[in-house]
Design an enzyme around this catalytic site. Structure first.
Site, PDB file in Angstrom:
ATOM      1  N   PRO A 227       0.794  -1.229   0.000  1.00  0.00           N
ATOM      2  CA  PRO A 227       0.000   0.000   0.000  1.00  0.00           C
ATOM      3  C   PRO A 227       0.828   1.280   0.000  1.00  0.00           C
ATOM      4  O   PRO A 227       0.290   2.350  -0.206  1.00  0.00           O
ATOM      5  CB  PRO A 227      -0.780  -0.107   1.301  1.00  0.00           C
ATOM      6  N   ASP A 250       2.609   1.199 -11.609  1.00  0.00           N
ATOM      7  CA  ASP A 250       1.355   1.934 -11.561  1.00  0.00           C
ATOM      8  C   ASP A 250       1.551   3.244 -10.822  1.00  0.00           C
ATOM      9  O   ASP A 250       2.481   3.389 -10.033  1.00  0.00           O
ATOM     10  CB  ASP A 250       0.324   1.128 -10.762  1.00  0.00           C
ATOM     11  N   LYS A 272      -2.738   4.892 -14.278  1.00  0.00           N
ATOM     12  CA  LYS A 272      -3.565   6.091 -14.340  1.00  0.00           C
ATOM     13  C   LYS A 272      -3.953   6.393 -12.910  1.00  0.00           C
ATOM     14  O   LYS A 272      -3.949   5.538 -12.046  1.00  0.00           O
ATOM     15  CB  LYS A 272      -4.805   5.855 -15.179  1.00  0.00           C
ATOM     16  N   GLY A 303       0.419  -1.601  -7.164  1.00  0.00           N
ATOM     17  CA  GLY A 303       0.047  -1.278  -5.794  1.00  0.00           C
ATOM     18  C   GLY A 303      -0.639  -2.458  -5.136  1.00  0.00           C
ATOM     19  O   GLY A 303      -1.336  -3.231  -5.802  1.00  0.00           O
ATOM     20  N   GLY A 304      -0.426  -2.614  -3.844  1.00  0.00           N
ATOM     21  CA  GLY A 304      -1.097  -3.690  -3.104  1.00  0.00           C
ATOM     22  C   GLY A 304      -0.682  -5.052  -3.607  1.00  0.00           C
ATOM     23  O   GLY A 304       0.504  -5.328  -3.767  1.00  0.00           O
ATOM     24  N   ASP A 305      -1.666  -5.887  -3.890  1.00  0.00           N
ATOM     25  CA  ASP A 305      -1.406  -7.216  -4.432  1.00  0.00           C
ATOM     26  C   ASP A 305      -1.789  -7.218  -5.911  1.00  0.00           C
ATOM     27  O   ASP A 305      -2.813  -6.643  -6.288  1.00  0.00           O
ATOM     28  CB  ASP A 305      -2.256  -8.248  -3.678  1.00  0.00           C
ATOM     29  N   ILE A 308      -5.358  -8.662  -6.676  1.00  0.00           N
ATOM     30  CA  ILE A 308      -6.575  -8.099  -6.079  1.00  0.00           C
ATOM     31  C   ILE A 308      -6.877  -6.803  -6.822  1.00  0.00           C
ATOM     32  O   ILE A 308      -6.173  -5.804  -6.677  1.00  0.00           O
ATOM     33  CB  ILE A 308      -6.388  -7.798  -4.569  1.00  0.00           C
ATOM     34  N   THR A 333      -2.386  -6.306   0.320  1.00  0.00           N
ATOM     35  CA  THR A 333      -3.450  -5.562  -0.348  1.00  0.00           C
ATOM     36  C   THR A 333      -3.985  -4.442   0.552  1.00  0.00           C
ATOM     37  O   THR A 333      -3.875  -4.504   1.782  1.00  0.00           O
ATOM     38  CB  THR A 333      -4.560  -6.530  -0.785  1.00  0.00           C
ATOM     39  N   ALA A 334      -4.550  -3.410  -0.099  1.00  0.00           N
ATOM     40  CA  ALA A 334      -4.982  -2.211   0.638  1.00  0.00           C
ATOM     41  C   ALA A 334      -5.908  -2.541   1.806  1.00  0.00           C
ATOM     42  O   ALA A 334      -5.786  -1.942   2.876  1.00  0.00           O
ATOM     43  CB  ALA A 334      -5.664  -1.236  -0.323  1.00  0.00           C
ATOM     44  N   MET A 385     -12.424   1.714  -3.945  1.00  0.00           N
ATOM     45  CA  MET A 385     -13.301   2.554  -4.737  1.00  0.00           C
ATOM     46  C   MET A 385     -12.694   3.893  -5.069  1.00  0.00           C
ATOM     47  O   MET A 385     -11.763   4.368  -4.452  1.00  0.00           O
ATOM     48  CB  MET A 385     -14.619   2.758  -4.006  1.00  0.00           C
ATOM     49  N   GLY A 414      -3.572   4.954   3.077  1.00  0.00           N
ATOM     50  CA  GLY A 414      -3.248   3.972   4.107  1.00  0.00           C
ATOM     51  C   GLY A 414      -1.761   3.621   4.128  1.00  0.00           C
ATOM     52  O   GLY A 414      -1.151   3.419   3.093  1.00  0.00           O
TER      53      GLY A 414
HETATM   54  N1  SAH Z   1      -4.107  -4.104  -6.241  1.00  0.00           N
HETATM   55  C1  SAH Z   1      -4.434  -3.074  -5.270  1.00  0.00           C
HETATM   56  C2  SAH Z   1      -5.779  -2.428  -5.523  1.00  0.00           C
HETATM   57  C3  SAH Z   1      -5.854  -1.694  -6.799  1.00  0.00           C
HETATM   58  S1  SAH Z   1      -7.390  -0.864  -6.963  1.00  0.00           S
HETATM   59  C4  SAH Z   1      -4.381  -3.684  -3.862  1.00  0.00           C
HETATM   60  O1  SAH Z   1      -4.279  -4.910  -3.718  1.00  0.00           O
HETATM   61  O2  SAH Z   1      -4.422  -2.917  -2.898  1.00  0.00           O
HETATM   62  C5  SAH Z   1      -7.032   0.733  -6.335  1.00  0.00           C
HETATM   63  C6  SAH Z   1      -7.788   0.996  -5.039  1.00  0.00           C
HETATM   64  O3  SAH Z   1      -7.127   0.373  -3.951  1.00  0.00           O
HETATM   65  C7  SAH Z   1      -7.841   2.453  -4.669  1.00  0.00           C
HETATM   66  O4  SAH Z   1      -8.872   3.136  -5.346  1.00  0.00           O
HETATM   67  C8  SAH Z   1      -8.103   2.382  -3.180  1.00  0.00           C
HETATM   68  O5  SAH Z   1      -9.459   2.109  -2.933  1.00  0.00           O
HETATM   69  C9  SAH Z   1      -7.296   1.158  -2.800  1.00  0.00           C
HETATM   70  N2  SAH Z   1      -5.958   1.510  -2.277  1.00  0.00           N
HETATM   71  C10 SAH Z   1      -4.780   1.154  -2.767  1.00  0.00           C
HETATM   72  N3  SAH Z   1      -3.762   1.625  -2.014  1.00  0.00           N
HETATM   73  C11 SAH Z   1      -4.327   2.312  -1.008  1.00  0.00           C
HETATM   74  C12 SAH Z   1      -3.819   3.018   0.114  1.00  0.00           C
HETATM   75  N4  SAH Z   1      -2.506   3.141   0.339  1.00  0.00           N
HETATM   76  N5  SAH Z   1      -4.710   3.591   0.965  1.00  0.00           N
HETATM   77  C13 SAH Z   1      -6.028   3.475   0.747  1.00  0.00           C
HETATM   78  N6  SAH Z   1      -6.562   2.813  -0.289  1.00  0.00           N
HETATM   79  C14 SAH Z   1      -5.732   2.230  -1.162  1.00  0.00           C
END
Ligand code: SAH
Length: 483
Positions: A227, A250, A272, A303-305, A308, A333-334, A385, A414
């Site tokens: 995140p 990304d 984007k 970002g995240g996983d 997901i 993941t977030a 979202m 986050g």
């Molecule tokens: N693959 C990512 C999600 C991609 S979709 C994952 O696993 O986290 C992008 C959405 O993830 C954002 O619109 C937001 O809702 C959430 N997100 C990703 N990083 C975040 C962060 N650091 N804090 C809060 N929301 C986050």
């Protein structure tokens, strides 16, 4: 003056250890691993050493130490807590020209035993000249974390094929290039993926090929960057960032994570963000293919996983169709990170028995969700979202019967330095988000567990916007750290 490093073959050779305590036990274990014939001189032994004696893996001499004991051995280790005895062993070694190590006493030792990283048959030994063994240990842990487990099997494979590789490439230059390919290319990748038969096959094929020096060596590692907090990267992700030639990332990937990339890696932003310039998925596919085909190690950083809501599945499908080898490194993941950093236990057993990860990126996506399943009791919703969809999410949940007092926590940025957590009740969700100017990226947690953020939040700014009545029900003492 520096020490002269050696790797000593002790197989079948006699070694002597003075002392029978826990330190001696560790040293004896190392000597036995190297195949030495070990005798121990001590009055008493630890249980484990006693057991080795019973199994006849170790010889025990209970008579007192005598300098002449060194005459029949190649190496001696003094591991007692008696400084006079240790000094006597060192002196005996000196006069008899036998190597002696005195544990933790580099000045008395004619050999020092390094801190070692084992990836059999590979070994890496570290010495600080006895100056700072603790630092050497730290360094060892650092190197351990960077070395993939598969480096051992790779060295073993190279050992098996050594003479054939030498025959095929009599000249050093091309041979070196081939070894680079072995390490960086599909063979190394297959070993990392725990597919040793495939690795051997690839190596055989390359050796038989007409122009083996230039086999296509590109590959793609799909990496979850978490995140934002770089501390939440996995070791595997860090390794991939260290090895990458090209990083396609990304917009969501934080600058702090990108800072960890290899200095000479090329960074390309393909994401984007909030309606900004958008690289079409087909263009991302094209770039992955182009760079991998050029023989590069491409890291696709998300970002995240990656699996997901990250389109990672489509990307590896595309790579598979084009025969590009790939690997996937999961990320935090977030939903997991935001919950943790807001102090919310997603499945706290008094409040929730399940969790749904939901995406509602645009207002248009909202109607297609299965709302009846979303409003079930005893469950937590983690909604990924766009901030613009908040209003639609709120209205639709209410319309399907979710209580207006249901707690929510909206976590912006986050795990990043500018994290904010806004906590309130569903009826006020979009109004509060607007009032506090919450922007992307933000993750929405809905359900009874979201109320925990109030007492248990510990990171970043916490905005409690629940109705006053609900707040006053709690005494200040119920709130945890004031942070
Ligand atoms: N693959 C990512 C999600 C991609 S979709 C994952 O696993 O986290 C992008 C959405 O993830 C954002 O619109 C937001 O809702 C959430 N997100 C990703 N990083 C975040 C962060 N650091 N804090 C809060 N929301 C986050």
């Amino acid at each position: 003056m520096s020490l002269y490093p050696l790797f000593v073959d002790l197989k079948g050779r006699a070694a002597l250890v003075i002392g029978g305590g826990p330190v001696a036990e560790r040293k004896i274990a190392g000597l036995l691993r190297a195949g030495a014939q070990v005798s121990v001189v001590a009055e008493t032994l630890t249980d484990a050493l006693q057991e080795l004696v019973t199994q006849q893996a170790l010889q025990w001499q209970s008579s007192p130490f005598q300098p002449a004991m060194l005459d029949a051995v190649w190496l001696t280790i003094a591991a007692t807590d008696d400084p006079a005895l240790n000094a006597a062993v060192a002196a005996a070694g000196e006069s008899r020209q036998r190597w002696v190590n005195v544990v933790d006493a580099p000045r008395q030792s004619s050999v020092q035993i390094p801190s070692v990283i084992h990836r059999a048959p590979l070994q890496i030994a570290i010495s600080t000249h006895g100056a700072a063994p603790v630092l050497a240990r730290r360094l060892r842990e650092h190197i351990e974390s960077l070395l993939p487990e598969s480096i051992g099997p790779l060295v073993a494979l190279a050992q098996t094929f050594r003479s054939r590789i030498r025959q095929r490439f009599p000249q050093l230059g091309p041979r070196r290039q081939f070894y680079d390919w072995l390490h960086d290319g599909p063979v190394g990748q297959a070993l990392a993926n725990r597919q040793p038969a495939e690795a051997t096959q690839l190596l055989e094929t390359a050796l038989a090929a007409a122009d083996p020096a230039k086999p296509a060596a590109g590959r793609v590692t799909l990496v979850g960057a978490g995140p934002g907090d770089p501390g939440l990267l996995t070791l595997a992700a860090l390794r991939a960032l260290n090895e990458a030639d090209i990083i396609l990332h990304d917009a969501l990937v934080s600058p702090a994570v990108l800072d960890l990339a290899r200095r000479d890696a090329t960074l390309i932003a393909v994401g984007k963000r909030g309606g900004g310039i958008h690289t079409p998925q087909s263009e991302i596919h094209r770039q992955l293919l182009e760079h991998a085909r050029a023989g590069r190690h491409v890291v696709r950083l998300k970002g995240g996983d990656p699996f997901i809501f990250g389109r990672g599945g489509e990307e590896i499908e595309y790579l598979r169709e084009h025969h590009i080898p790939y690997q996937v490194v999961p990320g935090i993941t977030a939903a997991l990170a935001c919950a943790a950093y807001a102090g919310i236990s997603l499945t706290h057993r008094q409040h929730a028995r399940s969790i749904q990860l939901v995406t509602a990126h645009t207002r248009d996506a909202v109607p297609s969700l299965d709302w009846l399943s979303l409003v079930q009791p005893e469950q937590t919703l983690a909604i990924y979202m766009g901030v613009a969809a908040l209003d639609a999410v709120q209205q639709t949940l209410l319309r399907h019967g979710m209580a207006p007092t249901t707690p929510f926590a909206l976590i912006e940025n986050g795990s990043r330095p500018d994290q904010r957590t806004l906590a309130g009740e569903l009826a006020q969700l979009s109004e509060l988000a607007q009032a506090h100017g919450i922007s992307a990226p933000a993750l929405l947690i809905i359900g009874e567990v979201a109320a925990m953020a109030h007492r248990q939040s510990w990171f970043g700014e916490h905005i409690d916007a629940r109705p006053a009545g609900r707040l006053s029900a709690e005494t200040p003492a119920q709130r945890g750290s004031p942070a």
